[in-house]
Design a protein around this motif. Sequence first.
Motif, PDB file in Angstrom:
ATOM      1  N   PRO A  36       0.836  -1.211   0.000  1.00 40.68           N
ATOM      2  CA  PRO A  36       0.000   0.000   0.000  1.00 40.68           C
ATOM      3  C   PRO A  36       0.865   1.253   0.000  1.00 40.68           C
ATOM      4  O   PRO A  36       1.956   1.269   0.570  1.00 40.68           O
ATOM      5  N   TYR A  37       0.350   2.303  -0.636  1.00 38.00           N
ATOM      6  CA  TYR A  37       1.069   3.574  -0.622  1.00 38.00           C
ATOM      7  C   TYR A  37       0.157   4.741  -0.252  1.00 38.00           C
ATOM      8  O   TYR A  37       0.621   5.859  -0.043  1.00 38.00           O
ATOM      9  N   PHE A  60      -5.471  -0.511   4.239  1.00 37.34           N
ATOM     10  CA  PHE A  60      -4.571  -1.649   4.355  1.00 37.34           C
ATOM     11  C   PHE A  60      -3.190  -1.138   4.749  1.00 37.34           C
ATOM     12  O   PHE A  60      -2.657  -0.221   4.122  1.00 37.34           O
ATOM     13  N   PHE A  61      -2.629  -1.733   5.796  1.00 30.05           N
ATOM     14  CA  PHE A  61      -1.322  -1.333   6.302  1.00 30.05           C
ATOM     15  C   PHE A  61      -0.387  -2.538   6.268  1.00 30.05           C
ATOM     16  O   PHE A  61      -0.780  -3.651   6.616  1.00 30.05           O
ATOM     17  N   HIS A  62       0.868  -2.300   5.844  1.00 31.85           N
ATOM     18  CA  HIS A  62       1.820  -3.404   5.734  1.00 31.85           C
ATOM     19  C   HIS A  62       3.227  -2.878   5.968  1.00 31.85           C
ATOM     20  O   HIS A  62       3.545  -1.735   5.630  1.00 31.85           O
ATOM     21  N   GLY A  63       4.068  -3.733   6.506  1.00 30.70           N
ATOM     22  CA  GLY A  63       5.444  -3.355   6.778  1.00 30.70           C
ATOM     23  C   GLY A  63       6.246  -3.032   5.536  1.00 30.70           C
ATOM     24  O   GLY A  63       7.305  -2.399   5.617  1.00 30.70           O
ATOM     25  N   CYS A  64       5.746  -3.447   4.365  1.00 37.47           N
ATOM     26  CA  CYS A  64       6.478  -3.176   3.123  1.00 37.47           C
ATOM     27  C   CYS A  64       6.261  -1.762   2.605  1.00 37.47           C
ATOM     28  O   CYS A  64       6.935  -1.344   1.656  1.00 37.47           O
ATOM     29  N   ALA A  65       5.327  -1.005   3.198  1.00 36.41           N
ATOM     30  CA  ALA A  65       5.069   0.364   2.746  1.00 36.41           C
ATOM     31  C   ALA A  65       6.328   1.207   2.954  1.00 36.41           C
ATOM     32  O   ALA A  65       6.814   1.358   4.078  1.00 36.41           O
ATOM     33  N   GLY A  71       2.420   2.198   6.732  1.00 35.73           N
ATOM     34  CA  GLY A  71       3.318   1.158   7.199  1.00 35.73           C
ATOM     35  C   GLY A  71       2.887   0.495   8.483  1.00 35.73           C
ATOM     36  O   GLY A  71       1.897   0.852   9.109  1.00 35.73           O
ATOM     37  N   VAL A  72       3.658  -0.504   8.878  1.00 34.13           N
ATOM     38  CA  VAL A  72       3.522  -1.212  10.146  1.00 34.13           C
ATOM     39  C   VAL A  72       4.941  -1.386  10.709  1.00 34.13           C
ATOM     40  O   VAL A  72       5.810  -1.898  10.000  1.00 34.13           O
ATOM     41  N   PRO A  73       5.217  -0.873  11.913  1.00 35.17           N
ATOM     42  CA  PRO A  73       4.262  -0.379  12.912  1.00 35.17           C
ATOM     43  C   PRO A  73       3.902   1.105  12.784  1.00 35.17           C
ATOM     44  O   PRO A  73       2.920   1.535  13.366  1.00 35.17           O
ATOM     45  N   ASN A  74       4.696   1.896  12.062  1.00 36.57           N
ATOM     46  CA  ASN A  74       4.442   3.340  11.984  1.00 36.57           C
ATOM     47  C   ASN A  74       3.610   3.675  10.757  1.00 36.57           C
ATOM     48  O   ASN A  74       3.921   3.242   9.643  1.00 36.57           O
ATOM     49  N   ASN A  75       2.551   4.480  10.962  1.00 30.50           N
ATOM     50  CA  ASN A  75       1.702   4.894   9.852  1.00 30.50           C
ATOM     51  C   ASN A  75       1.024   6.212  10.192  1.00 30.50           C
ATOM     52  O   ASN A  75       1.308   6.820  11.234  1.00 30.50           O
ATOM     53  N   MET A  76       0.120   6.634   9.338  1.00 32.39           N
ATOM     54  CA  MET A  76      -0.507   7.944   9.486  1.00 32.39           C
ATOM     55  C   MET A  76      -1.357   8.064  10.755  1.00 32.39           C
ATOM     56  O   MET A  76      -1.659   9.170  11.196  1.00 32.39           O
ATOM     57  N   PHE A  77      -1.756   6.936  11.351  1.00 33.11           N
ATOM     58  CA  PHE A  77      -2.591   6.975  12.542  1.00 33.11           C
ATOM     59  C   PHE A  77      -1.795   6.844  13.842  1.00 33.11           C
ATOM     60  O   PHE A  77      -2.374   6.892  14.920  1.00 33.11           O
ATOM     61  N   GLY A  78      -0.494   6.637  13.732  1.00 37.38           N
ATOM     62  CA  GLY A  78       0.320   6.495  14.923  1.00 37.38           C
ATOM     63  C   GLY A  78       1.269   5.325  14.804  1.00 37.38           C
ATOM     64  O   GLY A  78       1.855   5.081  13.744  1.00 37.38           O
ATOM     65  N   GLU A  79       1.411   4.576  15.887  1.00 43.81           N
ATOM     66  CA  GLU A  79       2.326   3.434  15.907  1.00 43.81           C
ATOM     67  C   GLU A  79       1.631   2.232  16.512  1.00 43.81           C
ATOM     68  O   GLU A  79       1.052   2.309  17.593  1.00 43.81           O
ATOM     69  N   GLN A  80       1.657   1.099  15.798  1.00 40.66           N
ATOM     70  CA  GLN A  80       1.060  -0.130  16.304  1.00 40.66           C
ATOM     71  C   GLN A  80       1.659  -1.327  15.588  1.00 40.66           C
ATOM     72  O   GLN A  80       1.605  -1.398  14.351  1.00 40.66           O
ATOM     73  N   THR A  81       2.260  -2.238  16.343  1.00 38.48           N
ATOM     74  CA  THR A  81       2.724  -3.478  15.743  1.00 38.48           C
ATOM     75  C   THR A  81       1.528  -4.356  15.407  1.00 38.48           C
ATOM     76  O   THR A  81       0.454  -4.223  16.013  1.00 38.48           O
ATOM     77  N   ALA A  82       1.687  -5.249  14.453  1.00 37.96           N
ATOM     78  CA  ALA A  82       0.612  -6.177  14.099  1.00 37.96           C
ATOM     79  C   ALA A  82       0.424  -7.187  15.219  1.00 37.96           C
ATOM     80  O   ALA A  82       1.355  -7.487  15.976  1.00 37.96           O
ATOM     81  N   HIS A  83      -0.780  -7.720  15.338  1.00 39.15           N
ATOM     82  CA  HIS A  83      -0.999  -8.775  16.323  1.00 39.15           C
ATOM     83  C   HIS A  83      -0.174  -9.995  15.970  1.00 39.15           C
ATOM     84  O   HIS A  83       0.339 -10.693  16.845  1.00 39.15           O
ATOM     85  N   GLY A  85       2.510 -11.247  12.356  1.00 38.94           N
ATOM     86  CA  GLY A  85       2.991 -10.867  11.041  1.00 38.94           C
ATOM     87  C   GLY A  85       3.329  -9.393  10.945  1.00 38.94           C
ATOM     88  O   GLY A  85       3.776  -8.770  11.919  1.00 38.94           O
ATOM     89  N   GLU A  86       3.072  -8.817   9.778  1.00 42.61           N
ATOM     90  CA  GLU A  86       3.401  -7.409   9.560  1.00 42.61           C
ATOM     91  C   GLU A  86       2.311  -6.674   8.771  1.00 42.61           C
ATOM     92  O   GLU A  86       2.584  -5.782   7.996  1.00 42.61           O
ATOM     93  N   SER A  87       1.053  -7.060   9.019  1.00 30.27           N
ATOM     94  CA  SER A  87      -0.032  -6.470   8.241  1.00 30.27           C
ATOM     95  C   SER A  87      -1.304  -6.422   9.067  1.00 30.27           C
ATOM     96  O   SER A  87      -1.526  -7.248   9.948  1.00 30.27           O
ATOM     97  N   TYR A  88      -2.159  -5.416   8.792  1.00 26.37           N
ATOM     98  CA  TYR A  88      -3.512  -5.348   9.341  1.00 26.37           C
ATOM     99  C   TYR A  88      -4.330  -4.400   8.488  1.00 26.37           C
ATOM    100  O   TYR A  88      -3.790  -3.716   7.601  1.00 26.37           O
ATOM    101  N   VAL A  89      -5.642  -4.375   8.728  1.00 25.84           N
ATOM    102  CA  VAL A  89      -6.510  -3.442   8.022  1.00 25.84           C
ATOM    103  C   VAL A  89      -7.116  -2.479   9.039  1.00 25.84           C
ATOM    104  O   VAL A  89      -7.142  -2.754  10.241  1.00 25.84           O
ATOM    105  N   GLY A  90      -7.592  -1.327   8.541  1.00 26.12           N
ATOM    106  CA  GLY A  90      -8.211  -0.336   9.410  1.00 26.12           C
ATOM    107  C   GLY A  90      -9.480   0.204   8.789  1.00 26.12           C
ATOM    108  O   GLY A  90      -9.613   0.257   7.556  1.00 26.12           O
ATOM    109  N   MET A  91     -10.437   0.630   9.651  1.00 31.15           N
ATOM    110  CA  MET A  91     -11.711   1.120   9.117  1.00 31.15           C
ATOM    111  C   MET A  91     -12.421   2.024  10.117  1.00 31.15           C
ATOM    112  O   MET A  91     -12.219   1.920  11.333  1.00 31.15           O
TER     113      MET A  91
END
Length: 390
Positions: A36-37, A60-65, A71-83, A85-91
């Motif tokens: 995701p970008y 969609f957030f992923h460590g490859c961003a 990204g994961v753990p750092n992204n536009m909403f703050g910082e959160q590691t995945a439960h 792996g290295e990916s999660y979705v948000g809504m």
Amino acid sequence: MVKVFVLVFFCCFYVGQLHSQNMVINPSFEEIWDCPYTMDQLKYVKSWFPFGTADPSPDFFHGCASDGFMGVPNNMFGEQTAHSGESYVGMICYLTSRSGRGWKVPANHREYVMVQLTKPLVAGNEYYGEFWVNLVDACEFSINNIGMYFTKDMPNFDWQTMNFHHYKAQINSDPDQQLDDNEEWTKVSGTFTAKGGELALTLGTFLPDSSLETKRTKRKFITGRDKNLPKHLQPMIAYYLIDDIIVRPVDPTEPIFPETVAMQPIDIEYYGPAEVGMKFTLQNIYFEFEKATLLRSSLLELNKLKDYLVKHPHIKIQIEGHTDNVGSREINQKLSTERAKSVVEFLIANGISDFRLEYIGHGSSYPIVPNDTPQNRALNRRVEFSILEN
């Protein structure tokens, strides 16, 4: 001592096997088409689809961003590691602006993510569901409801204000627990008894704003605000991350995939007599949403068709694809053709001569019922075959 060790090992192995069962495909969003970008790119996650009451845009957030925005753990909403792996979705699960003038959305705005299970659920059987949620750092509200909704067909949200009296999640978070943890993940789980045939799972909030208990986080969403819009009309949200979804039978002996036809007696007349001009509708043929990719839950019916052709080695058939009337005529025509082609490709891959097979797509040209309800539209989305030669 050895016997005790063996017994402990066996028990641990059995429990591990039980908990490894999962009817959710790609449950932690690790299988992806691309990185995701920007926001609104759930399409890059294999097998998952977006839904919502306005233009649905789960993220969609992923460590490859590469830039960290998604990204994961750092992204536009703050910082959160995945439960895991290295990916999660948000809504978005709650939005305050009733007028919708901020983002041009209706009241009770919701976003949802949906996946199809490995097989339809069995009537009367009990199933366990589980997922993990986390409130992002940068949003203004938390709420007390997120759930799992199981249906035979994908819910017909149609990007409109939802009728919350119609959609009832079978598994919900504890209504007495505010989902306000932005550091650790919170597990939501439960069991329910299937009515039978449920194949689609949708995750999100299925209560209206008036029934939710909201709580201010004293934090702010970091982007997207219109400074010229009055404060009381500014959209403010409860935004949640979702990871590690599980659905499994409570009975450990129930398989999570359709039983193969080889385990059942073959009924030569399952479809009817092999006479030229006869037409039959294939039952329980499932594709990825808006794609021609066959799901594993279609294997039972596809194998029955293959066996029918083996039992009648001289017939030649035509596979015909149909859609409902949602979407443009051109898109529906292409989709129906590609889906019919996918069925032919399965049969060829399983030993049926391509000389005996043709395919065609009819789009939405031949509905069997009016396209006026979600149930009727589901009936019109079908695959048939007709016998051309015998």
